[in-house]
Design an enzyme around this catalytic site. Sequence first.
Site, PDB file in Angstrom:
ATOM      1  N   SER A  54       0.846  -1.182   0.000  1.00 45.42           N
ATOM      2  CA  SER A  54       0.000   0.000   0.000  1.00 45.42           C
ATOM      3  C   SER A  54       0.890   1.244   0.000  1.00 45.42           C
ATOM      4  O   SER A  54       2.055   1.178  -0.401  1.00 45.42           O
ATOM      5  CB  SER A  54      -0.938  -0.008   1.220  1.00 45.42           C
ATOM      6  N   ASN A  55       0.352   2.382   0.424  1.00 38.79           N
ATOM      7  CA  ASN A  55       1.124   3.621   0.490  1.00 38.79           C
ATOM      8  C   ASN A  55       0.593   4.480   1.630  1.00 38.79           C
ATOM      9  O   ASN A  55      -0.299   4.063   2.372  1.00 38.79           O
ATOM     10  CB  ASN A  55       1.090   4.351  -0.849  1.00 38.79           C
ATOM     11  N   HIS A  56       1.095   5.709   1.741  1.00 38.46           N
ATOM     12  CA  HIS A  56       0.783   6.557   2.895  1.00 38.46           C
ATOM     13  C   HIS A  56      -0.437   7.451   2.707  1.00 38.46           C
ATOM     14  O   HIS A  56      -0.728   8.270   3.571  1.00 38.46           O
ATOM     15  CB  HIS A  56       1.992   7.455   3.215  1.00 38.46           C
ATOM     16  N   SER A  57      -1.150   7.325   1.611  1.00 43.75           N
ATOM     17  CA  SER A  57      -2.281   8.220   1.350  1.00 43.75           C
ATOM     18  C   SER A  57      -3.361   8.075   2.428  1.00 43.75           C
ATOM     19  O   SER A  57      -3.700   6.971   2.847  1.00 43.75           O
ATOM     20  CB  SER A  57      -2.883   7.916  -0.018  1.00 43.75           C
ATOM     21  N   ALA A 109      -4.958   7.006  -4.351  1.00 43.95           N
ATOM     22  CA  ALA A 109      -3.577   6.551  -4.538  1.00 43.95           C
ATOM     23  C   ALA A 109      -3.620   5.039  -4.772  1.00 43.95           C
ATOM     24  O   ALA A 109      -3.448   4.239  -3.861  1.00 43.95           O
ATOM     25  CB  ALA A 109      -2.737   6.887  -3.310  1.00 43.95           C
TER      26      ALA A 109
END
Length: 212
Positions: free
Chosen positions: A12-15, A78
Amino acid sequence: TVEPLDAVRFISNHSSGRQGHAIAAALVKRGARVTLVSGPVNIPDPLGVAMVHVGTAEQMLAACEAALPADIAICTAAVADWRAREWVKGKIKKRPGDTAAPTLSLIQNPDILAQLSSHSQRPGLVIGFATETDNLEANACEKLKRKGCDWILANAVSTDESDGTVFGNAQNKVLLMTGNGQEDWPLMPKTELADRLVQRIIHTIGAVNAES
């Protein structure tokens, strides 16, 4: 979005999802009927929207297509660019004596913005977001052409954790690129940016309707 590697791990990511939720809320305030397709976030659902919760990029694409036809599509999510070719339904175990990490085989996820831009039920206005760490203007211009959308809002994400422009901040600063030029919007609260974007949309749609 989140893409599982096994039963307990994912890519995943930090969004935070704050910008997309703020835009949905701003549209509802102006009387729009809004379907909000959201990946896993830790913020409340905006009031007044038709909410669709998804996990993966494939699920998000299916939900977006199910929401068509629509007058406008705004793609702020994102979305993970890649997913595991095969994910393990159990847990990938680290065995005693193992010194090497497991090898991950990744494949590309569907490009939701590009697919909506070329869809047979394409919305009249398709807007995307682009997050970049360098060459913001050049990368945004290239993405606008490659994705086939009408507008791109590009924001720079710092690689310095002490910088206030990292993911999850309550403020945002964007470069709006359209087929007719670009606008450099200053740093502002994400709620204010959402209101400004919605006002820009209303102005654009009003001008198009006046011409026709």
